[in-house]
Design a protein around this motif. Structure first.
Motif, PDB file in Angstrom:
ATOM      1  N   VAL A 236     -38.619  19.517   3.957  1.00 11.02           N
ATOM      2  CA  VAL A 236     -38.725  20.982   4.001  1.00 11.02           C
ATOM      3  C   VAL A 236     -39.721  21.400   5.079  1.00 11.02           C
ATOM      4  CG1 VAL A 236     -39.442  23.043   2.711  1.00 11.02           C
ATOM      5  CG2 VAL A 236     -38.034  21.305   1.597  1.00 11.02           C
ATOM      6  N   PHE A 237     -40.871  20.718   5.143  1.00  8.54           N
ATOM      7  CA  PHE A 237     -41.869  21.046   6.186  1.00  8.54           C
ATOM      8  C   PHE A 237     -41.235  20.905   7.572  1.00  8.54           C
ATOM      9  CE2 PHE A 237     -45.231  19.043   3.188  1.00  8.54           C
ATOM     10  CZ  PHE A 237     -45.200  20.165   2.389  1.00  8.54           C
ATOM     11  N   ARG A 238     -40.458  19.813   7.739  1.00 11.29           N
ATOM     12  CA  ARG A 238     -39.861  19.548   9.052  1.00 11.29           C
ATOM     13  C   ARG A 238     -38.907  20.689   9.429  1.00 11.29           C
ATOM     14  NH1 ARG A 238     -37.735  14.275   8.286  1.00 11.29           N
ATOM     15  NH2 ARG A 238     -39.895  13.521   8.377  1.00 11.29           N
ATOM     16  N   GLN A 239     -38.092  21.099   8.461  1.00 10.62           N
ATOM     17  CA  GLN A 239     -37.125  22.153   8.758  1.00 10.62           C
ATOM     18  C   GLN A 239     -37.823  23.493   8.984  1.00 10.62           C
ATOM     19  OE1 GLN A 239     -34.088  21.823   9.559  1.00 10.62           O
ATOM     20  NE2 GLN A 239     -34.048  19.620   9.113  1.00 10.62           N
ATOM     21  N   LEU A 240     -38.920  23.722   8.254  1.00  9.42           N
ATOM     22  CA  LEU A 240     -39.677  24.959   8.463  1.00  9.42           C
ATOM     23  C   LEU A 240     -40.254  24.961   9.876  1.00  9.42           C
ATOM     24  CD1 LEU A 240     -41.539  25.393   5.051  1.00  9.42           C
ATOM     25  CD2 LEU A 240     -39.888  26.981   6.040  1.00  9.42           C
ATOM     26  N   SER A 241     -40.809  23.837  10.311  1.00  5.58           N
ATOM     27  CA  SER A 241     -41.383  23.749  11.659  1.00  5.58           C
ATOM     28  C   SER A 241     -40.292  24.013  12.696  1.00  5.58           C
ATOM     29  CB  SER A 241     -41.954  22.361  11.947  1.00  5.58           C
ATOM     30  OG  SER A 241     -42.787  21.949  10.942  1.00  5.58           O
ATOM     31  N   ARG A 242     -39.100  23.435  12.453  1.00 10.94           N
ATOM     32  CA  ARG A 242     -38.008  23.612  13.402  1.00 10.94           C
ATOM     33  C   ARG A 242     -37.633  25.095  13.495  1.00 10.94           C
ATOM     34  NH1 ARG A 242     -33.121  24.966  13.596  1.00 10.94           N
ATOM     35  NH2 ARG A 242     -33.261  25.445  11.370  1.00 10.94           N
ATOM     36  N   ALA A 243     -37.520  25.728  12.303  1.00 19.97           N
ATOM     37  CA  ALA A 243     -37.042  27.109  12.298  1.00 19.97           C
ATOM     38  C   ALA A 243     -38.075  28.071  12.881  1.00 19.97           C
ATOM     39  CB  ALA A 243     -36.676  27.527  10.877  1.00 19.97           C
ATOM     40  N   ILE A 244     -39.343  27.776  12.671  1.00 25.23           N
ATOM     41  CA  ILE A 244     -40.367  28.765  13.059  1.00 25.23           C
ATOM     42  C   ILE A 244     -40.868  28.553  14.478  1.00 25.23           C
ATOM     43  CG2 ILE A 244     -42.489  27.546  12.367  1.00 25.23           C
ATOM     44  CD1 ILE A 244     -43.427  30.118  11.051  1.00 25.23           C
ATOM     45  N   ARG A 245     -40.533  27.427  15.089  1.00 18.65           N
ATOM     46  CA  ARG A 245     -41.305  27.031  16.284  1.00 18.65           C
ATOM     47  C   ARG A 245     -41.236  28.048  17.399  1.00 18.65           C
ATOM     48  NH1 ARG A 245     -36.945  22.514  17.675  1.00 18.65           N
ATOM     49  NH2 ARG A 245     -35.448  24.156  18.011  1.00 18.65           N
ATOM     50  N   LYS A 246     -40.193  28.909  17.435  1.00 15.88           N
ATOM     51  CA  LYS A 246     -40.133  29.894  18.535  1.00 15.88           C
ATOM     52  C   LYS A 246     -40.486  31.300  18.066  1.00 15.88           C
ATOM     53  CE  LYS A 246     -36.872  27.479  21.435  1.00 15.88           C
ATOM     54  NZ  LYS A 246     -35.462  27.094  21.323  1.00 15.88           N
ATOM     55  N   ALA A 247     -40.805  31.463  16.772  1.00 16.02           N
ATOM     56  CA  ALA A 247     -41.032  32.811  16.244  1.00 16.02           C
ATOM     57  C   ALA A 247     -42.371  33.359  16.742  1.00 16.02           C
ATOM     58  CB  ALA A 247     -41.000  32.783  14.727  1.00 16.02           C
ATOM     59  N   GLU A 248     -42.316  34.563  17.309  1.00 15.52           N
ATOM     60  CA  GLU A 248     -43.539  35.191  17.823  1.00 15.52           C
ATOM     61  C   GLU A 248     -44.259  35.969  16.744  1.00 15.52           C
ATOM     62  OE1 GLU A 248     -44.583  35.324  21.080  1.00 15.52           O
ATOM     63  OE2 GLU A 248     -42.933  34.269  22.073  1.00 15.52           O
ATOM     64  N   SER A 249     -43.502  36.439  15.751  1.00 11.08           N
ATOM     65  CA  SER A 249     -44.107  37.210  14.668  1.00 11.08           C
ATOM     66  C   SER A 249     -43.127  37.229  13.508  1.00 11.08           C
ATOM     67  CB  SER A 249     -44.387  38.646  15.115  1.00 11.08           C
ATOM     68  OG  SER A 249     -43.180  39.361  15.135  1.00 11.08           O
TER      69      SER A 249
ATOM     70  N   TRP B 207     -35.852  31.543   5.184  1.00  8.32           N
ATOM     71  CA  TRP B 207     -36.892  30.552   5.518  1.00  8.32           C
ATOM     72  C   TRP B 207     -38.277  31.045   5.090  1.00  8.32           C
ATOM     73  CZ3 TRP B 207     -35.428  25.983   5.620  1.00  8.32           C
ATOM     74  CH2 TRP B 207     -34.326  25.503   6.356  1.00  8.32           C
ATOM     75  N   ILE B 208     -38.520  32.356   5.279  1.00  7.24           N
ATOM     76  CA  ILE B 208     -39.822  32.898   4.854  1.00  7.24           C
ATOM     77  C   ILE B 208     -40.005  32.662   3.355  1.00  7.24           C
ATOM     78  CG2 ILE B 208     -41.147  35.037   4.534  1.00  7.24           C
ATOM     79  CD1 ILE B 208     -40.111  35.994   7.205  1.00  7.24           C
ATOM     80  N   ASN B 209     -38.920  32.865   2.604  1.00  2.00           N
ATOM     81  CA  ASN B 209     -39.011  32.630   1.160  1.00  2.00           C
ATOM     82  C   ASN B 209     -39.174  31.149   0.840  1.00  2.00           C
ATOM     83  OD1 ASN B 209     -38.815  35.308   0.322  1.00  2.00           O
ATOM     84  ND2 ASN B 209     -36.597  35.285   0.525  1.00  2.00           N
ATOM     85  N   VAL B 210     -38.508  30.280   1.624  1.00  2.00           N
ATOM     86  CA  VAL B 210     -38.682  28.840   1.429  1.00  2.00           C
ATOM     87  C   VAL B 210     -40.153  28.471   1.657  1.00  2.00           C
ATOM     88  CG1 VAL B 210     -38.141  26.575   2.376  1.00  2.00           C
ATOM     89  CG2 VAL B 210     -36.308  28.216   1.984  1.00  2.00           C
ATOM     90  N   LEU B 211     -40.735  29.076   2.700  1.00  2.00           N
ATOM     91  CA  LEU B 211     -42.136  28.806   2.994  1.00  2.00           C
ATOM     92  C   LEU B 211     -43.035  29.204   1.825  1.00  2.00           C
ATOM     93  CD1 LEU B 211     -44.042  28.484   5.927  1.00  2.00           C
ATOM     94  CD2 LEU B 211     -44.714  30.655   4.953  1.00  2.00           C
ATOM     95  N   GLU B 212     -42.742  30.369   1.247  1.00  2.00           N
ATOM     96  CA  GLU B 212     -43.548  30.811   0.102  1.00  2.00           C
ATOM     97  C   GLU B 212     -43.398  29.859  -1.082  1.00  2.00           C
ATOM     98  OE1 GLU B 212     -42.637  34.872  -0.713  1.00  2.00           O
ATOM     99  OE2 GLU B 212     -43.565  35.508   1.166  1.00  2.00           O
ATOM    100  N   LEU B 213     -42.167  29.403  -1.298  1.00  2.00           N
ATOM    101  CA  LEU B 213     -41.947  28.450  -2.392  1.00  2.00           C
ATOM    102  C   LEU B 213     -42.713  27.154  -2.138  1.00  2.00           C
ATOM    103  CD1 LEU B 213     -38.203  28.239  -3.477  1.00  2.00           C
ATOM    104  CD2 LEU B 213     -40.097  29.263  -4.700  1.00  2.00           C
TER     105      LEU B 213
END
Lengths: 433, 515
Positions: B431-444, B459-465
C-alpha cells in the motif's frame, strides 16, 4: 536545571488555542529528525512545509522559544511541541551542541540582559515634550469632565422618572449614552452603562449599579480631594489607560514570583488574558490584550515560579502590574501564603473594596475547600458555608476528576458574585497533585 | 425593611413623585443620613452607592447543600507513564482508539486528569469508538460522568431507566419514540420484543416504519420469536411498512414467508431433457410455467401479477432467502446461479444475497458470491467489492493485490476497508508503494480534482486508512526523489511519522506489559 514542565503548564504558554492544538500534533519524535538538550537549552529540527526543516530552540530558563518558521506567534507551535516532547520523550533527546544561529541568539539574549542591567538611559531621551503632553492630558480631562456631567444628568433623569419605567425605554437610550462616554474617552464608564440593559430585570441590582456609576461621576467632580492612589483607581475605573512606559522607568519588585493562575477571556473582538502572580502577601495581575485572531504576547509558565521584576501600578489596593524585562529561572512554586477560608477571603475582599470601591475582582488562594455540583456549582469550606462558582464548569470537572470530591486548595478570582477557579492542588499547593 | 429596599421603593416610583425615604434603626442608618447632595436625585444615588458597596463588602458564605457521594475506589491500576505520555499527541486524532484498545487490553485505566478530555471525545463519537473508551475510564470516570449532562452516555441505561409505556412515550415525537425504542433495545432486548408485540399495531405508520428500521439495524438471533408479529404485519396498511417487514422475513431463513416464496419457485420450475454432451457437463435446462391455481397470498407477499413466467421468477429470486430457495429446490450454489443466469436474473440474486446475508457468512453464500463475481455487469459492477467481502480471505487478498497492482484506487479502498486491523506487513508495504507511486507528481491536495492525475480521492482515503490500520512496523519503500513536489513528500512524511508514533506506542505497551 529546572524540572521538566507539565504538559498543562506548557500549553498555558500558547498564544492562542490553535497553537496549542497544533503543538500537540507535532509532539511526536517522528516529526523531528533531531532533538537535543544541552545546558538548559532544547533544540531540534522539525519537518515543516519548506524543504529545509525548521530549526527550533527553547531556552528553558524563561522558557523562551526561537524558531526559524515564519509564524509571528511567540512561542510558535514548534517551540511548544519541543517543550512537550521534552516532557514526554526526554530520553529521545541527544546532546549535540546547538548550531551557530542558536548560539548567536543565546549570546544576544545574554548581552541584552547585561545592557538592561547597565541602565536604560536611552529611553528617557525619547520622552516627548512635557508641555505638549500636559496639554494633551488637559484636553482629555476636559472631555471626560463633559462626558461625566452628561452621565450625571442621565442618572438623575432615570431616578426622577422612576426605575419602573426604565425597562420601557428604547435600547438606543443606553447605547447612545454609552457611545457618548466612549467619545468622551471614558471607556470604563461606557462599559458600565452598556451593562445596564442586562440588569433591567433585577431592580435592586440596577439601583446599586446606578449608584456605582453616580459615585464615579461624583468622584471625578471632586477629584481634587483624592490622594494620589485613590485618583489612580478612579482614573483606571473610568478607563484611562495605564502608563506602562512610565511605570517601566521606575524601580519594581525584583523577586521570585509564583505564577498561580491564568484566565483567558474571549470577547467579541478581543482576547483578554489575566495572569495572577504572588510573592509573600502581594498579589500581582498581569493583563494582556490581543485583537481577535491575533496572538497574545508570550505568557508566564502557570503553576511555576519565575525570577521577575514587577512594577505595581499606583492604587490604593495595588495589584495591577507590568513585567519589567524578561522573567527567567522558571522553577517550582515556593513560599505560598496559607490558603484562606471563605470568610477570610470575604473579609480580605471587603478590605480591598474599602480601599478601592471600583475594584472589579481580586484573586485568592482558598483551602481546604470542596466544590459541589449543583445549580450553580459552589465552593464550600470546612465550616459548611459556601459561595457560588462561575458558570463555566469545565475546569471544575477536571478538579473533581482529580480530587474525587475531597478537599483541595483552589486559586481563583472573586468578583463579589461568583468565584472562578483557575488552578487547584489536591495536596499542598506547589507539591505534586 | 432593609436600606436597599427602602431606597428601591422610592427609586422605582421616581423622585418626581416620592420623597427621600428616612433610614431608621438599620446598621447603616447614621452613615446614610449623613450622605446628602444638592438635589434629591443625587442624594438617592449616592446613598444607593453606599448601600451597594456595603452589601458587596459585607457578604457572608451561604449554607450549602450536602456534598455528593465520594468517588468509589478504582478496580484497575492506572496505565504507566511510559504509555500515558502519548495521550497528549493522540487525543482527538484517529490514533486514539488504538491507544485506548491497547490500554483496555492491558487491563489499565487512564489517569484521572485525562478523564474530562476523553469524556468530551466520547460525547462526539459513535458507539463503536465509545466501546474502546468505556473500559479504560475506570470507576472515577463513571462517577465523574454523573456531573455533566454531556457525559450521560457513559452511564448507559438499565432496563428500568427506559419507560416506553408512560407519558414520556405519549409526549414523544416520531423521532423521540424511535430514540426511546432504540434505548430499550440496548438496555433489554427481551423487553423490547414484548413491547413491540403489545404496542406495534397501535402506532402510526410513520412510527411503525421507524420501529422496524431500528429492529433491522439491531437484529439479533432472539428476534426470530417476533415472526408471528412480522407475518401479521405483511397485511399492514402502509406499503413502506410492508416492504420493510418483507425484508426482515426474507432474512429469517426458516420463516413461513421464505417457505411460501420457495414453494412458488418450485411450482414454476420444470427441467428439460438435455443432450448427451450436456448431461456430461452437468448442464440443467429449466423450464418455467405460471401455476394455474390462484395464489391467495400473492399480494400479501409483495408479488404483482405478471404476464411472463420469467418475470415472476425474477421477483421471487429478488425476494427470497437464497439458502431457503436452495433447500427447497435441492440445488447447489452452482445450480442456483445457473438458474438465475438462464433467466437473466443474476442481478436479483445478488440483491437477495445482501438482503439476507447475516454474520457470520454461511459457506453457501461465500460460494454464491464467487460464482456471481464474474457475472457482474452494467451498473451492478459496483457490487464487486461487497461480493468480495463475502468470499474466502485468500481470494479476497488476491483480488486486493490485483487491484493494487492495477492502480484501481476505488476497489483497493473498499477492500482495505473490509480488512481487520492491523493489515499484514507485506500488504502494508505494498500500500505504501502504491501511495508513493500515485502521489509522486501531486503538487497539492487539489491534484485530486485533476482528471489526468494519478492522485485521487480514493487514494487520499487509502492514505487516511493506512495511517491507523497499516502495520506500524512494516518496511517502507525508499522515500520520494528530492525533486518531488513538497506536498507529496510531506504527505508521505506525515504518514510515516504517524506510523512511527504508533510503532512506539505498541512498543511501549509491550514493554510495560512484560514487566
Amino acid at each position: 536545571m529546572s524540572q521538566a514542565l507539565t504538559p498543562e503548564t506548557i500549553l498555558s504558554l500558547a498564544p492562542d488555542a490553535g497553537s496549542a492544538a497544533n503543538a500537540r500534533k507535532l509532539a511526536t519524535p517522528g516529526k523531528w529528525p533531531s532533538l537535543n538538550d544541552t545546558d538548559g537549552v532544547l533544540w531540534g529540527e522539525c519537518q515543516g512545509s519548506g524543504k529545509t526543516p525548521y530549526l527550533t530552540a527553547v531556552d528553558l530558563s524563561g522558557p523562551v522559544a526561537k524558531c526559524s518558521c515564519p509564524s509571528r506567534k511567540f512561542p510558535c507551535k514548534h517551540g511548544l511541541a519541543l517543550l512537550l516532547l521534552h516532557a514526554s520523550h526526554g530520553s529521545d533527546f541527544g546532546s549535540q551542541p546547538a548550531p551557530e544561529s542558536i548560539q548567536t541568539w543565546l549570546a544576544g539574549r545574554q548581552n541584552r540582559e547585561v545592557q538592561k542591567a547597565e541602565g536604560g538611559q536611552q529611553k528617557a531621551e525619547k520622552e516627548a515634550d512635557p508641555a505638549a503632553q500636559a496639554k494633551r492630558r488637559a484636553a482629555r480631562e476636559k472631555k471626560v469632565t463633559a462626558g461625566l456631567e452628561g452621565l450625571h444628568l442621565f442618572l438623575n433623569d432615570l431616578v426622577r422618572d422612576g426605575l419602573a419605567t426604565a425597562s420601557s425605554r428604547p435600547y438606543s437610550d443606553w447605547d447612545t449614552q454609552a457611545a457618548r462616554l466612549m467619545d468622551a474617552q471614558a471607556a470604563g464608564a461606557a462599559r458600565r452603562v452598556a451593562h445596564i440593559p442586562e440588569l433591567l430585570g433585577d431592580p435592586a441590582a440596577l439601583l446599586a449599579h446606578l449608584g456605582e456609576l453616580a459615585l464615579l461621576a461624583e468622584g471625578w467632580t471632586n477629584r481634587e480631594g483624592l490622594v494620589e492612589n485613590e485618583l489612580a483607581d478612579l482614573r483606571s475605573a473610568l478607563g484611562f489607560p495605564l502608563d506602562a512606559a512610565g511605570l517601566l522607568e521606575t524601580e519594581g519588585i525584583r523577586s521570585r514570583w509564583n505564577v498561580l493562575g491564568q484566565a483567558l477571556i474571549q470577547e467579541e473582538t478581543l482576547t483578554v488574558r489575566r495572569q495572577w502572580l504572588q510573592n509573600s502577601d502581594q498579589t500581582a495581575l498581569l493583563l494582556d490584550f490581543a485583537p481577535a485572531g491575533r496572538p497574545l504576547p508570550p505568557g508566564l509558565p502557570m503553576g511555576q515560579s519565575v525570577e521577575a521584576e514587577l512594577v505595581l501600578a499606583p492604587s490604593a489596593f495595588a495589584q495591577r502590574a507590568v513585567l519589567k524585562g524578561e522573567a527567567r529561572g522558571s522553577g517550582p512554586l515556593t513560599d505560598l501564603p496559607p490558603p484562606l477560608t471563605l470568610t477570610a477571603m470575604l473579609s480580605a475582599h471587603a478590605d480591598a473594596l474599602a480601599r478601592n470601591p471600583w475594584l472589579e475582582r481580586a484573586a485568592y488562594l482558598l483551602g481546604p475547600v470542596r466544590v459541589l455540583p449543583g445549580e450553580p456549582w459552589s465552593v464550600v469550606d470546612e465550616t459548611g458555608g459556601g459561595l457560588p462558582l462561575t458558570e463555566d464548569v469545565r475546569p471544575l470537572l477536571r478538579l473533581l476528576a482529580e480530587s474525587a470530591g475531597e478537599a483541595v486548595s483552589v486559586f481563583g478570582e472573586w468578583d463579589g458574585a461568583a468565584f472562578a477557579a483557575l488552578n487547584f492542588w489536591t495536596g499542598t499547593p506547589g507539591g505534586r497533585r | 425593611m432593609s436600606d436597599l429596599k427602602t431606597l428601591l421603593a422610592t427609586a422605582l416610583v421616581g423622585m418626581s413623585r416620592a420623597a427621600l425615604p428616612p433610614h431608621v434603626d438599620t446598621p447603616l442608618a447614621d452613615a446614610l443620613s449623613r450622605v446628602t447632595r444638592d438635589d434629591a436625585e443625587s442624594t438617592l444615588l449616592a446613598r444607593a452607592a453606599l448601600v451597594g458597596l456595603a452589601a458587596r463588602a459585607g457578604q457572608l458564605p451561604l449554607p450549602s447543600a450536602p456534598p455528593p457521594e465520594p468517588a468509589p475506589a478504582e478496580l484497575r491500576p492506572e496505565a504507566p507513564a511510559r504509555v500515558t505520555r502519548h495521550l497528549i499527541s493522540v487525543l482527538n486524532t484517529a490514533m486514539l482508539p488504538e491507544w485506548l484498545s491497547l490500554c483496555g487490553a492491558a487491563g489499565w485505566r487512564v489517569p484521572h486528569a485525562d478523564l474530562p478530555d476523553l469524556l468530551d471525545w466520547g460525547s462526539h463519537v459513535n458507539e463503536e469508538l465509545r466501546a474502546t473508551l468505556r473500559p479504560v475510564l475506570g470507576e472515577r470516570g463513571r462517577w465523574l460522568a454523573g456531573f455533566s449532562s454531556d457525559w450521560r452516555w457513559l452511564l448507559g441505561l438499565k432496563s428500568g431507566d427506559v419507560t416506553v409505556d408512560g407519558p414520556e412515550w405519549e409526549g414523544a415525537t416520531k423521532a423521540g419514540r424511535e430514540a426511546l425504542f432504540r434505548a430499550l433495545r440496548d438496555a433489554d432486548s427481551a423487553a423490547s420484543r414484548a413491547f413491540l408485540t403489545v404496542h406495534f399495531k397501535v402506532e402510526k405508520a410513520g412510527v411503525r416504519k421507524r420501529l422496524l428500521d431500528v429492529l433491522a439495524q439491531t437484529w439479533e438471533a432472539g428476534d426470530a420469536e417476533l415472526e408471528p408479529l412480522l407475518e401479521e404485519t405483511l397485511s399492514d396498511r402502509s406499503e413502506d411498512v410492508r416492504a420493510q417487514v418483507r425484508r426482515l422475513l426474507q432474512g429469517l431463513p426458516s420463516s413461513a414467508y421464505n417457505a411460501r416464496m420457495a414453494d412458488r419457485a418450485k411450482a414454476m420450475l420444470g427441467q428439460e431433457k438435455v443432450g448427451f454432451l450436456g448431461r456430461l457437463r452437468g448442464q440443467v435446462n429449466f423450464t418455467l410455467a405460471l401455476p394455474e391455481v390462484p395464489d391467495a397470498d400473492l399480494k400479501r407477499d409483495g408479488l404483482e401479477p405478471v404476464q411472463h413466467p420469467a418475470e415472476r421468477l425474477r421477483h421471487l429470486l429478488n425476494a427470497v432467502h437464497p439458502g431457503a430457495l436452495m433447500t427447497a429446490l435441492e440445488l447447489k450454489p452452482a445450480g442456483l446461479v445457473g438458474l438465475a443466469a438462464q433467466f437473466e436474473a443474476t442481478d436479483e440474486l445478488v440483491r437477495a444475497i445482501f438482503s439476507s446475508a447475516a454474520q457470520p457468512i454461511e459457506p453457501a453464500f461465500s460460494e454464491l458470491a464467487e460464482l456471481l463475481l464474474p457475472r457482474l455487469k452494467g451498473s451492478f459492477t459496483h457490487w464487486r467489492a461487497d461480493l468480495l467481502a463475502l468470499v474466502p480471505a485468500p481470494r479476497r487478498e488476491a483480488e486486493l493485490q490485483a487491484a493494487l497492482r492495477g492502480h484501481d484506487s476505488q476497489l483497493t479502498l473498499t477492500l482495505l476497508r473490509g480488512l481487520p486491523t492491523p493489515w499484514p506487513a507485506d500488504l502494508s508495504t505494498e500500500v505504501f508503494r502504491q501511495l508513493s507511486r500515485a502521489i509522486r507528481k501531486a503538487e497539492s491536495a487539489f491534484a485530486a480534482y485533476d482528471k489526468n492525475s494519478d492522485w485521487d480521492y480514493a487514494w487520499i482515503n487509502v492514505l487516511e486508512l493506512a495511517q491507523t490500520r497499516a502495520s506500524p512496523a512494516a518496511p517502507r519503500p525508499s522515500s520520494l526523489p528530492a525533486d518531488a513536489p513538497e506536498y507529496a513528500r510531506q504527505t508521505l512524511d506525515n504518514l510515516y511519522a504517524g506510523l512511527a508514533l504508533r510503532a512506539q506506542i505498541h512498543a511501549d505497551f509491550a514493554a510495560e506489559r512484560s514487566l
